[in-house]
Design a protein around this motif. Structure first.
Motif, PDB file in Angstrom:
ATOM      1  N   PHE A   1      69.980  25.818  76.470  1.00 26.31           N
ATOM      2  CA  PHE A   1      68.794  25.760  76.835  1.00 26.31           C
ATOM      3  C   PHE A   1      67.944  26.382  75.829  1.00 26.31           C
ATOM      4  N   PHE A   2      68.098  27.644  75.480  1.00 24.11           N
ATOM      5  CA  PHE A   2      67.356  28.470  74.659  1.00 24.11           C
ATOM      6  C   PHE A   2      67.087  27.763  73.148  1.00 24.11           C
ATOM      7  N   THR A   3      68.265  26.999  72.812  1.00 16.27           N
ATOM      8  CA  THR A   3      68.036  26.259  71.389  1.00 16.27           C
ATOM      9  C   THR A   3      67.095  25.074  71.661  1.00 16.27           C
ATOM     10  N   ALA A   4      67.281  24.337  72.831  1.00  9.40           N
ATOM     11  CA  ALA A   4      66.702  23.347  73.010  1.00  9.40           C
ATOM     12  C   ALA A   4      65.066  23.848  72.997  1.00  9.40           C
TER      13      ALA A   4
ATOM     14  N   GLY B   1      64.555  25.104  62.023  1.00 10.53           N
ATOM     15  CA  GLY B   1      65.272  23.785  62.468  1.00 10.53           C
ATOM     16  C   GLY B   1      66.924  23.793  62.107  1.00 10.53           C
ATOM     17  N   TYR B   2      66.973  24.167  60.883  1.00 12.25           N
ATOM     18  CA  TYR B   2      68.463  23.851  60.852  1.00 12.25           C
ATOM     19  C   TYR B   2      69.171  25.046  61.344  1.00 12.25           C
ATOM     20  N   PHE B   3      68.985  26.190  61.406  1.00 11.74           N
ATOM     21  CA  PHE B   3      69.728  27.073  62.047  1.00 11.74           C
ATOM     22  C   PHE B   3      69.987  26.918  63.577  1.00 11.74           C
ATOM     23  N   THR B   4      68.850  26.402  64.202  1.00 14.81           N
ATOM     24  CA  THR B   4      68.712  26.408  65.603  1.00 14.81           C
ATOM     25  C   THR B   4      69.671  24.970  66.058  1.00 14.81           C
ATOM     26  N   MET B   5      69.884  24.087  65.031  1.00 14.81           N
ATOM     27  CA  MET B   5      70.478  22.771  65.402  1.00 14.81           C
ATOM     28  C   MET B   5      72.141  23.024  65.148  1.00 14.81           C
ATOM     29  N   THR B   6      72.174  24.082  64.157  1.00 15.81           N
ATOM     30  CA  THR B   6      73.637  24.518  63.747  1.00 15.81           C
ATOM     31  C   THR B   6      74.087  25.303  65.023  1.00 15.81           C
ATOM     32  N   VAL B   7      73.473  26.148  65.626  1.00 14.63           N
ATOM     33  CA  VAL B   7      73.961  26.912  66.795  1.00 14.63           C
ATOM     34  C   VAL B   7      73.980  25.773  67.796  1.00 14.63           C
ATOM     35  N   MET B   8      73.283  25.086  68.195  1.00 16.98           N
ATOM     36  CA  MET B   8      73.277  23.877  69.103  1.00 16.98           C
ATOM     37  C   MET B   8      74.735  23.108  68.903  1.00 16.98           C
ATOM     38  N   PHE B   9      74.818  22.728  67.717  1.00 19.15           N
ATOM     39  CA  PHE B   9      76.148  22.018  67.385  1.00 19.15           C
ATOM     40  C   PHE B   9      77.470  22.479  67.857  1.00 19.15           C
TER      41      PHE B   9
END
Lengths: 384, 193
Positions: A24-27, A69-77
């Motif tokens: 939720f928070f990464t999105a 962006g990269y860090f956020t999408m890494t966490v989301m992954f």
């Protein structure tokens, strides 16, 4: 530690990482980055906004580091992966959801492949000539060209990763050492009123360079590099500058071999040649404004000679490269075509992942439809 | 649970900081087409004219409006260089007085009158006819220009050598050889549908 204990620890951490609040928070943060990056684009240009907000692990809001962006999408992954592994074990019940998660994971994997391996640039070809490389839109390289071979030039190319102050360049193909003193992504070169003395050599005797803020349009940036050469002899040792798009004469001569230093857009070679046979332009009636234009080219690949047309709506796709008709130049000695070239190994992933996510959602819907109708039926029976 | 969550975040951040470090450092050694001519002279035909490149002039990327660009170095002091170029323009190429004063400005000299330009001009005979040429030197900067004007049918070719004055004086003969060798050649035209 016994395997069971390790598995239990893994499951424990996996369930923490799979917490839905992380997604939720990464999105939500991605939405914030999208809005902020879109607004910033107006002030710093598209490329800088992309680099600062989306293609970064850390984004600086003044002195404060924030997830990029990269860090956020890494966490989301990792969150999605942990969800599939640790929170959706009953695949018969969760089949649709698992497939949807896999589709989302593929989308992120495609993004990584694009970020790491894709290249894009432009290929400029004069009529009648051919080219086997394209120039990167954003990266530059420092090149020392050995002019001594009779039938070819030998280029010793250092990628942009070398162009940081303090870095020392040494290679067995170069008889001298190079130390980078300064590198500017964008700069201006000012002609001196009198030649400079001291240890300044070549163009540095007649021009000085100073840094400018990056231009909004990245392709209008002019990169400069200042470097010290040593080991080339007392006449050649000293400080040099090279300025992109400026071909001022300078060379570093060692043992009667001339090395020509140049900074230029990074070149990506393709394993074939594109020969421009003819560039054709149509104008709107009574005007000089182009209504359409296309390039008639030959693909030369070993023994293969294939004639194709590249126009505004018909790109050429060959060996993983896509060539788009971007623009042209005229008014010079001959007409010149400018093709945009993209190589993106992750280009199919958005389509594949969208299809997979759609299938996953449909399966989930179909699996739960009987229950939905059953619940509706019970509600109707309960109503007075 | 919050402590473990924080541990995960710290580990992720550490990993990504290391992953985020720097551009790739790559070194590539490769052959490219002979753009930089070596020690031999060569006949060149380009853009509707031909000429003979002097030995020792190193060709560089030409640029949109130039047919050719060369780098010329002083053999005794290779740190001193000059740049030569061959340019072809339509008509008279902008007028003699305007061009000469523009060239003077490029080496830091003030404009002069048409009369002084005429006095300073020199002439020689080349393959295409009379070649008008100028030696423009800024002694204070030790920089100068040698430039020749070669009239052709409906066009004018210019050969310009600009740079260190010592290089110019040592290459004046080669400059004149190149200028005298310029001549027009027939050009194949093409039509677009």
């Amino acid at each position: 530690m016994s395997p069971n204990t390790i598995l239990e620890q893994l499951k424990k951490y996996g369930e923490i990482i799979a917490d839905i609040r992380i997604f939720f928070f990464t999105a939500l943060w991605l939405m914030v980055l999208t809005v902020a990056g879109t607004l910033a684009q107006r002030y710093v240009g598209l490329y800088q906004a992309q680099m600062n907000y989306f293609s970064s692990f850390i984004m600086w809001a003044g002195p404060i580091p924030l997830p990029g962006g990269y860090f956020t999408m890494t966490v989301m992954f990792f969150n999605l992966l942990a969800t599939v592994i640790f929170k959706l074990p009953r695949w018969r019940i969760h089949l649709g959801v698992i497939i949807t998660h896999i589709g989302a994971l593929l989308l992120l994997i495609g993004g990584v492949l694009t970020a790491v391996y894709s290249v894009e640039g432009n290929m400029v070809i004069d009529e009648g000539k051919s080219a086997d490389f394209f120039s990167d839109y954003h990266r530059v390289e420092l090149v020392f060209t050995d002019t001594s071979p009779k039938d070819f030039d030998q280029e010793i190319i250092f990628s942009q990763g070398w162009l940081e102050p303090g870095k020392k360049i040494q290679n067995s193909s170069l008889p001298f050492q190079v130390e980078i003193l300064n590198f500017y992504q964008n700069c201006t070169a000012r002609q001196l009123s009198t030649p400079a003395t001291g240890d300044l050599r070549g163009m540095a005797r007649f021009f000085s360079i100073s840094e400018l803020p990056p231009a909004k349009e990245d392709n209008t940036n002019r990169s400069c590099v200042e470097y010290r050469v040593s080991g080339a002899g007392p006449q050649m040792d000293g400080r040099y500058i090279s300025v992109e798009f400026v071909d001022q004469p300078q060379l570093i001569s060692v043992n009667n071999v001339a090395y020509v230093p140049t900074i230029r857009s990074a070149r990506h070679h393709v394993p074939f040649e594109i020969q421009l046979i003819d560039f054709q332009k149509k104008n709107y009636a009574g005007t000089q404004m182009a209504s359409g234009y296309k390039s008639v080219v030959n693909i030369i690949d070993g023994q293969l000679r294939q004639r194709v047309e590249i126009s505004m709506n018909q790109p050429l796709r060959y060996k993983g490269y896509t060539f788009y008709q971007s623009s042209f130049r005229e008014g010079g000695i001959q007409e010149t075509t400018v093709l945009s070239v993209v190589k993106n190994v992750g280009r199919h992933f958005p389509y594949i992942s969208s299809i997979i996510m759609t299938i996953g959602l449909l399966i989930h819907l179909l699996m739960h439809l009987p229950k939905l109708f059953r619940d509706e039926g019970e509600n109707k029976n309960d109503s007075p | 649970m919050h402590f473990h969550f924080l541990k995960f975040l710290v580990i992720s951040l550490t990993v990504t900081v290391f992953a985020a470090c720097g551009d790739k450092q790559e070194v590539t050694v490769q052959k490219s087409g002979k753009r930089h001519m070596g020690q031999q002279s060569a006949e060149v035909s380009r853009g509707g004219i031909s000429w003979t490149t002097p030995a020792g002039w190193v060709e560089q990327t030409a640029g949109q409006m130039r047919l050719a660009t060369y780098m010329v170095a002083d053999k005794e002091n290779q740190a001193n260089t000059a740049e030569a170029m061959v340019v072809l323009l339509g008509g008279d190429g902008g007028g003699l007085v305007a061009n000469v004063n523009r060239w003077r400005g490029q080496v830091g000299l003030k404009p002069v009158s048409a009369g002084e330009i005429k006095k300073s001009s020199q002439s020689t005979k080349g393959k295409a006819g009379q070649v008008l040429w100028f030696r423009i030197i800024n002694k204070k900067m030790n920089r100068g220009i040698l430039v020749s004007i070669i009239p052709l049918p409906n066009r004018t070719a210019f050969v310009k050598l600009i740079g260190h004055a010592d290089v110019l004086s040592k290459n004046e003969e080669k400059f004149l050889e190149l200028s005298k060798s310029v001549e027009g050649v027939s050009q194949k035209g093409h039509d677009h549908p």
